[in-house]
Design an enzyme around this catalytic site. Structure first.
Site, mmCIF file in Angstrom:
data_model
loop_
_atom_site.group_PDB
_atom_site.id
_atom_site.type_symbol
_atom_site.label_atom_id
_atom_site.label_comp_id
_atom_site.label_asym_id
_atom_site.label_seq_id
_atom_site.Cartn_x
_atom_site.Cartn_y
_atom_site.Cartn_z
ATOM 1 N N GLU A 57 87.229 53.343 67.172
ATOM 2 C CA GLU A 57 86.142 53.067 66.236
ATOM 3 C C GLU A 57 85.526 51.695 66.491
ATOM 4 O O GLU A 57 84.362 51.453 66.140
ATOM 5 C CB GLU A 57 86.665 53.152 64.794
ATOM 6 C CG GLU A 57 85.591 53.056 63.738
ATOM 7 C CD GLU A 57 86.142 53.192 62.331
ATOM 8 O OE1 GLU A 57 85.341 53.204 61.379
ATOM 9 O OE2 GLU A 57 87.390 53.261 62.185
ATOM 10 N N GLU A 101 81.536 51.352 60.388
ATOM 11 C CA GLU A 101 80.682 52.244 59.602
ATOM 12 C C GLU A 101 80.726 51.912 58.122
ATOM 13 O O GLU A 101 79.718 52.056 57.422
ATOM 14 C CB GLU A 101 81.078 53.709 59.835
ATOM 15 C CG GLU A 101 80.676 54.227 61.211
ATOM 16 C CD GLU A 101 80.825 55.728 61.330
ATOM 17 O OE1 GLU A 101 81.282 56.375 60.355
ATOM 18 O OE2 GLU A 101 80.482 56.279 62.397
ATOM 19 N N HIS A 112 74.146 44.393 67.246
ATOM 20 C CA HIS A 112 72.872 44.463 66.528
ATOM 21 C C HIS A 112 72.734 43.411 65.434
ATOM 22 O O HIS A 112 71.735 42.683 65.384
ATOM 23 C CB HIS A 112 72.716 45.868 65.933
ATOM 24 C CG HIS A 112 71.587 45.999 64.970
ATOM 25 N ND1 HIS A 112 70.267 45.780 65.329
ATOM 26 C CD2 HIS A 112 71.571 46.327 63.643
ATOM 27 C CE1 HIS A 112 69.492 45.966 64.270
ATOM 28 N NE2 HIS A 112 70.251 46.283 63.245
ATOM 29 N N ASP A 158 73.046 34.612 41.726
ATOM 30 C CA ASP A 158 74.218 34.570 40.844
ATOM 31 C C ASP A 158 75.051 35.835 40.997
ATOM 32 O O ASP A 158 76.289 35.779 41.032
ATOM 33 C CB ASP A 158 73.778 34.408 39.384
ATOM 34 C CG ASP A 158 73.228 33.019 39.090
ATOM 35 O OD1 ASP A 158 73.440 32.100 39.914
ATOM 36 O OD2 ASP A 158 72.579 32.854 38.033
ATOM 37 N N GLU A 209 78.832 55.409 71.894
ATOM 38 C CA GLU A 209 80.083 54.946 71.286
ATOM 39 C C GLU A 209 81.290 55.463 72.076
ATOM 40 O O GLU A 209 82.225 54.708 72.388
ATOM 41 C CB GLU A 209 80.176 55.428 69.838
ATOM 42 C CG GLU A 209 79.188 54.784 68.881
ATOM 43 C CD GLU A 209 79.340 55.329 67.472
ATOM 44 O OE1 GLU A 209 78.999 54.612 66.527
ATOM 45 O OE2 GLU A 209 79.803 56.482 67.306
#
Length: 465
Positions: free
Chosen positions: A283, A294, A331, A213, A268
């Site tokens: 990013e 992030e 991932h 809920d 990255e």
């Protein structure tokens, strides 16, 4: 009313009666719903051989019971804090390995899961998980572990005090093989993050009506992705307890995963350079590795960060079947494909999910990029280790052919937790566009340092020792 493990209707803890209420009063906390444990201590114990060692182990475990509480009490405390700000009591959890049951003199009533019985150091387990050889694990994990004790709270002083009470019960017949200390890391918005800097703790299966809920009404919703799983995916009848009809436990996974932050941040940057991503779009390289930005924004929903609070979780990959937005190998797509894996129907995929309860260890200040000493204490509750934890690690994260999408090349390993050889991978150059580029797979930045399988037994079992 008997406890229905495979009911398609979730259990309401507030309205539970009969056997359901008894089950909640006999169950350890943290299984059906995560217990607040921003400060966490983990003790790995070994019991001495012989009658004296057995007696000492049994006395220690029964002595822990007054320091513990039930799942029902933990849920009531959480509700009291929500309604009135009343702080709850520390969490104490206890688990036993297959060898631990043997040291207690219990051989005919041991939990029967074959993965649990062989243990994580077994060669078959090491091969299935592509783990490092146990001789390379941290020393405490190389030895035969018999029990785990978890002590946690929202604040350090209560957790530390309760840990002291636990340690006071130890005798010379019980050896502390390893002690871990976890501390939740937060971003600027106060959200829990792991050491690579990404919001953590979303997309967990939910078992209780009240949690479903809240997810529907106050979180991100459940109209697209339903997080409900039946009790049978986390609870197991405790075979050594007085009443297996009301006394339940759960198989528990612990893995210490060290994170090389410098290596991951370099991955990255290397991916952003290879794809020629500029300015704010850089990013997106990290989001392609993880599947979220992030701040938790799912990459499949938008091309840049900007998630509202709470982090969005009500999504699938139905609008991204070709992985032009979120790569197949990201991932979160590898470890929860949300019906897009291609090998099983969506309902079959859901059965492999598990109740994760991870906790970061070590501290990392903003901008710091340690190569060791920080990481994740991966923890999860399962009803079938082979079909949940080991399945996800072996056939999803470590399987270069998963998800199956019908065209070459294969997705490759999970870039975060995948273990094994890492062939080149293909990434979308522009979000939502079919043009892709192959680049070398990022170097492995997470190293497994040790772990084990436990069974978290019922409170009546512990009392009866």
């Amino acid at each position: 009313m008997p406890v229905e493990l495979n009911d398609t209707v979730p259990l309401s803890w507030k309205n539970a009666t009969g056997d359901n209420d008894t089950m909640l009063q006999n169950l350890q906390p943290n299984i059906l719903k995560g217990h607040v444990r921003d400060r966490l201590h983990v003790l790995l114990l070994q019991f001495a051989e012989g009658p004296e060692g057995t007696a000492a182990a049994r006395a220690f475990l029964t002595g822990l019971v007054p320091l513990m509480k039930s799942a029902k009490t933990a849920l009531e405390e959480a509700e009291a804090f929500k309604q009135h700000g009343t702080k709850g009591t520390p969490y104490v959890g206890v688990g036993l390995t297959h060898a631990g049951y043997g040291r207690l003199g219990l051989t005919s009533t041991v939990p029967t899961d074959p993965v649990f019985q062989r243990g994580m150091r077994d060669p078959d387990s090491v091969a299935n998980l592509s783990d490092p050889d146990p001789t390379q694990w941290e020393p405490g994990y190389q030895q035969e572990i018999h029990a785990i004790v978890l002590v946690g709270d929202a604040d350090s002083p209560p957790a530390d005090t309760r840990l002291g009470e636990v340690k006071a019960l130890l005798t010379g017949s019980i050896t502390v093989l390893a002690e871990e200390t976890g501390k939740t890391q937060h971003d600027d918005a106060g959200r829990p993050i792991e050491h690579f800097g990404y919001v953590d703790g979303r997309s967990l299966p939910l078992f209780l009506t009240e949690d479903l809920d809240a997810e529907r009404d106050t979180m991100d919703g459940t109209s697209v992705w339903d997080p409900f799983l039946p009790l049978g995916r986390v609870l197991v009848a405790d075979p050594a307890a007085p009443d297996p009809g009301t006394d339940f436990g759960s198989y528990f996974v612990l893995r210490k995963l060290e994170q090389n932050v410098r290596a991951f941040k370099a991955a990255e940057e290397d991916l952003a350079d290879a794809l020629k991503l500029d300015n704010d779009d850089r990013e997106r390289a990290g989001a392609m590795l993880v599947g979220r930005f992030e701040d938790g924004t799912p990459l499949t929903l938008q091309a840049e960060a900007g998630a509202h609070k709470p982090v969005m979780n009500d999504f699938t990959y139905a609008s991204d079947t070709a992985a032009h937005k979120c790569p197949f190998q990201a991932h979160i797509r590898k470890t929860n494909p949300r019906g897009s894996g291609g090998f099983e129907p969506p309902d079959g995929e859901r059965l492999h999910l598990m109740a994760r309860r991870g906790q970061t260890y070590g501290e990392r200040t903003e901008g710091d990029q340690p190569e060791s000493g920080v990481g994740l204490l991966f923890m999860a509750f399962n009803s079938e280790l082979g079909q949940q934890f080991e399945f996800v690690q072996r056939l999803w994260a470590d399987n270069p052919a998963f998800p199956r999408h019908g065209t070459a090349p294969q997705p490759g390993l999970d870039p975060v937790i995948g273990q094994g050889s890492r062939p080149p991978q293909t990434w979308p150059q522009a979000w939502g566009d079919g043009e892709t580029q192959e680049t070398p797979a990022p170097a492995q930045a997470v190293t497994m340092k040790g772990g084990e399988y436990f069974f978290m037994p019922s409170l009546p079992f512990l009392r009866g020792l």
